[in-house]
Design a protein around this motif. Structure first.
Motif, PDB file in Angstrom:
ATOM      1  N   UNK A   1      26.227  53.131  25.013  1.00 58.33           N
ATOM      2  CA  UNK A   1      27.268  52.775  24.044  1.00 58.33           C
ATOM      3  C   UNK A   1      28.635  52.611  24.704  1.00 58.33           C
ATOM      4  N   UNK A   2      28.905  53.354  25.751  1.00 62.22           N
ATOM      5  CA  UNK A   2      30.163  53.144  26.467  1.00 62.22           C
ATOM      6  C   UNK A   2      30.117  51.831  27.249  1.00 62.22           C
ATOM      7  N   UNK A   3      28.949  51.464  27.729  1.00 59.54           N
ATOM      8  CA  UNK A   3      28.788  50.144  28.345  1.00 59.54           C
ATOM      9  C   UNK A   3      29.131  49.055  27.336  1.00 59.54           C
ATOM     10  N   UNK A   4      28.601  49.186  26.137  1.00 57.49           N
ATOM     11  CA  UNK A   4      28.870  48.220  25.075  1.00 57.49           C
ATOM     12  C   UNK A   4      30.358  48.172  24.746  1.00 57.49           C
ATOM     13  N   UNK A   5      30.982  49.344  24.632  1.00 56.42           N
ATOM     14  CA  UNK A   5      32.398  49.401  24.277  1.00 56.42           C
ATOM     15  C   UNK A   5      33.247  48.653  25.299  1.00 56.42           C
ATOM     16  N   UNK A   6      33.069  48.979  26.575  1.00 59.20           N
ATOM     17  CA  UNK A   6      33.909  48.361  27.600  1.00 59.20           C
ATOM     18  C   UNK A   6      33.585  46.876  27.781  1.00 59.20           C
TER      19      UNK A   6
ATOM     20  N   UNK B   1      20.262  35.127  39.291  1.00 60.03           N
ATOM     21  CA  UNK B   1      20.250  33.755  39.787  1.00 60.03           C
ATOM     22  C   UNK B   1      21.637  33.139  39.908  1.00 60.03           C
ATOM     23  N   UNK B   2      22.645  33.745  39.288  1.00 57.17           N
ATOM     24  CA  UNK B   2      23.963  33.121  39.242  1.00 57.17           C
ATOM     25  C   UNK B   2      24.946  33.700  40.237  1.00 57.17           C
ATOM     26  N   UNK B   3      26.172  33.256  40.107  1.00 58.25           N
ATOM     27  CA  UNK B   3      27.278  33.778  40.915  1.00 58.25           C
ATOM     28  C   UNK B   3      28.530  33.735  40.056  1.00 58.25           C
ATOM     29  N   UNK B   4      29.630  34.308  40.562  1.00 59.24           N
ATOM     30  CA  UNK B   4      30.879  34.430  39.830  1.00 59.24           C
ATOM     31  C   UNK B   4      30.621  35.144  38.487  1.00 59.24           C
ATOM     32  N   UNK B   5      29.913  36.278  38.575  1.00 58.22           N
ATOM     33  CA  UNK B   5      29.512  37.015  37.386  1.00 58.22           C
ATOM     34  C   UNK B   5      29.865  38.490  37.522  1.00 58.22           C
ATOM     35  N   UNK B   6      30.148  39.114  36.387  1.00 59.74           N
ATOM     36  CA  UNK B   6      30.399  40.551  36.315  1.00 59.74           C
ATOM     37  C   UNK B   6      29.474  41.119  35.246  1.00 59.74           C
ATOM     38  N   UNK B   7      28.677  42.115  35.592  1.00 59.82           N
ATOM     39  CA  UNK B   7      27.721  42.694  34.655  1.00 59.82           C
ATOM     40  C   UNK B   7      28.026  44.171  34.429  1.00 59.82           C
ATOM     41  N   UNK B   8      28.200  44.538  33.161  1.00 59.69           N
ATOM     42  CA  UNK B   8      28.386  45.936  32.775  1.00 59.69           C
ATOM     43  C   UNK B   8      27.024  46.493  32.380  1.00 59.69           C
ATOM     44  N   UNK B   9      26.687  47.675  32.897  1.00 61.56           N
ATOM     45  CA  UNK B   9      25.344  48.196  32.685  1.00 61.56           C
ATOM     46  C   UNK B   9      25.333  49.712  32.604  1.00 61.56           C
ATOM     47  N   UNK B  10      24.352  50.241  31.920  1.00 60.88           N
ATOM     48  CA  UNK B  10      24.050  51.657  32.023  1.00 60.88           C
ATOM     49  C   UNK B  10      23.076  51.804  33.182  1.00 60.88           C
ATOM     50  N   UNK B  11      22.481  52.968  33.332  1.00 61.12           N
ATOM     51  CA  UNK B  11      21.679  53.188  34.531  1.00 61.12           C
ATOM     52  C   UNK B  11      20.356  52.441  34.533  1.00 61.12           C
TER      53      UNK B  11
END
Length: 520
Positions: free
Chosen positions: A271-276, A308-318
């Motif tokens: 849920x903190x991943x979702x929030x941010x 497969x991509x680039x120029x990307x930022x991914x927010x994730x939990x563990x």
């Protein structure tokens, strides 16, 4: 791909269909170290315990011998190859690579099954059993115990455990032991076990699952540890400064390689991943979002896009910390204290692979630093320079813009996740329950901008063991008028208004509540 050798696939005793797929579909000519070391053994039918890191080509190292043995067998014998994977994402990735390797093989079918999807869909697909099955432990045991596939696996040729250390870290040892008792005996099959590390519990499972004559292949050895080739810094600040600092670190990682950045940001809970993620997207900084609260189809789509991509930022939990092979990750940022030293190192291991460079950033609130930094003191994590007042002032409008647009429900879910995470770490932080509630309220009101702590259901309070702890805004969700018991130790304030999270970011840093432990 890392650890390349001069050994060629076409020099191995492989069938024409496998060689063609390697050359034309996967476009590989030479082998990695783990492939060169294990394939000559496994192609002769030997059992293997292999120590090899993720991203070193181990998937092909275990798929090739399994497929070669199946290619020489009659069809319709049931499941001939069984691959156990710790996560849905990794299981899907393995099956996708298997399909590529099977491109020119006639009649060999593969299937992947994992939890979180309708089991009836599995049952339909398993009516005609595949030759190769990839599964997570829980879903496999469901089928072994209740779906009758035990009778379809009596001719099992190859059993494979991938990321064995992660399987055990995730608590799957009982499931694995149950599974092994339901599978054909090890004397009748070949078993290949791959693990990035080799702790005692992995060796114990190896002794249980592999024949006594197995070969041990070490492709890690004395190579440099993560901290020796990944520059790492720590950012320690107050909770109220954390969002602005996170924006600064993400922007810095983007600017370091503007045309080819790939950033993973880990958070402590889903849920903190979702929030941010919502904050950043509303602030105009596009981010991908993947965690356990998302559907499997969403997680697969995001995982594929990031891989497969680039120029990307991914927010994730563990969920993405181990197992998944994301190439070319340029930066790993961890927000909030990891559960332990091993989790920190595993996450850092997502970057600087295959000879590429990468950086790691650990972001801790001041109260977390005292609890966690001593655990990683030997990793020589350098403190990052603090943001100047001018830099803070420049980024605060961006943070305020993101916060102002966040869904109030997301704020409430984030608050509950914050409270739950730190409540489960009271001993590490040397906090009382009241101090934990005070810090969660500080986060919601002073950092997020809610006019009061979001309401929380009394049942949830009970599950957290926070009954009678002052400061909680307890309200029953089943009341149509939104009323409830109010705060513990005070009068009820009713439900938080619809604009509960629309207040702008406060213009200056507000210190933590008096009840919180002093910063280090």
């Amino acid at each position: 791909m890392s650890q390349m050798t001069q050994d060629r696939f076409d020099a191995l005793p492989l069938g024409a269909a496998t060689k063609r797929a390697l050359a034309e579909v996967l476009c590989y000519a030479t082998m990695t170290e783990v492939q060169a070391e294990t394939l000559p053994i496994s192609l002769k039918g030997g059992d293997i315990l292999a120590k090899a890191k993720t991203g070193t080509g181990k998937t092909l190292a275990f798929l090739i011998p399994a497929i070669e043995m199946m290619a020489q067998s009659a069809r319709g014998q049931g499941i001939l190859t069984l691959i156990i994977s710790p996560t849905r994402e990794l299981a899907s990735q393995i099956e996708e690579e298997a399909k590529q390797l099977l491109t020119f093989h006639q009649g060999i079918r593969s299937l992947v099954v994992f939890g979180g999807t309708p089991i009836k869909r599995d049952l339909s697909a398993l009516q005609t059993p595949p030759d190769l099955l990839v599964a997570t432990p829980g879903r496999l045991n469901d089928h072994l115990e209740h779906s009758g596939i035990q009778s379809k696996i009596t001719k099992l040729q190859t059993l494979i455990f991938d990321e064995a250390d992660q399987l055990l870290e995730m608590g799957f040892r009982p499931a694995i032991e149950t599974m092994l008792r339901m599978l054909p005996p090890k004397s009748t099959r070949r078993t290949l076990l791959f693990s990035a590390t080799m702790p005692a519990d992995v060796k114990a499972i190896a002794k249980f699952a592999l024949r006594d004559s197995y070969d041990f292949v070490d492709c890690v050895g004395a190579e440099q540890s993560t901290h020796q080739h990944v520059p790492q810094t720590s950012v320690v600040c107050t909770l109220q400064e954390q969002l602005v600092n996170l924006i600064a670190q993400v922007q810095k990682a983007m600017a370091a390689d503007p045309q080819d950045f790939k950033i993973i940001v880990f958070f402590t809970t889903a849920r903190l991943t979702q929030f941010y993620a919502e904050v950043f997207n509303h602030a105009g900084i596009p981010t991908l979002e993947i965690h356990s609260r998302k559907s499997q189809s969403h997680r697969t789509k995001v995982s594929d896009k990031f891989r497969e991509g680039s120029r990307l930022c991914m927010f994730t939990s563990d969920v993405s910390a181990r197992g998944m092979d994301y190439p070319d990750v340029s930066a790993v940022i961890q927000v909030g204290m990891p559960s332990d030293r091993a989790q920190y190192v595993h996450r850092i291991g997502r970057t600087a692979r295959a000879g590429k460079s990468g950086v790691g950033v650990l972001m801790l609130a001041d109260f977390e630093a005292r609890a966690f930094l001593p655990q990683v003191a030997d990793l020589h994590i350098a403190p990052a320079p603090a943001l100047t007042a001018a830099e803070m002032a420049q980024l605060e409008p961006l943070a305020s813009k993101g916060l102002a647009a966040v869904d109030p429900q997301t704020c409430g879910q984030g608050y509950q996740a914050f409270l739950g995470f730190y409540n489960s770490n009271l001993k590490r932080l040397r906090w009382t329950a009241a101090e934990c509630v005070a810090m969660a309220n500080h986060w919601a009101v002073d950092c997020v901008g809610c006019p009061e702590p979001p309401p929380i259901d009394p049942q949830t309070v009970g599950k957290m063991g926070l009954k009678n702890v002052p400061g909680l805004n307890i309200q029953r969700r089943d009341r149509g008028d939104g009323g409830g018991q109010g705060r513990q130790g005070g009068g009820g304030k009713g439900a938080a208004p619809k604009d509960a999270c629309l207040a702008p970011l406060p213009p200056k840093v507000i210190p933590p509540p008096p009840s919180a432990p002093p910063p280090p």
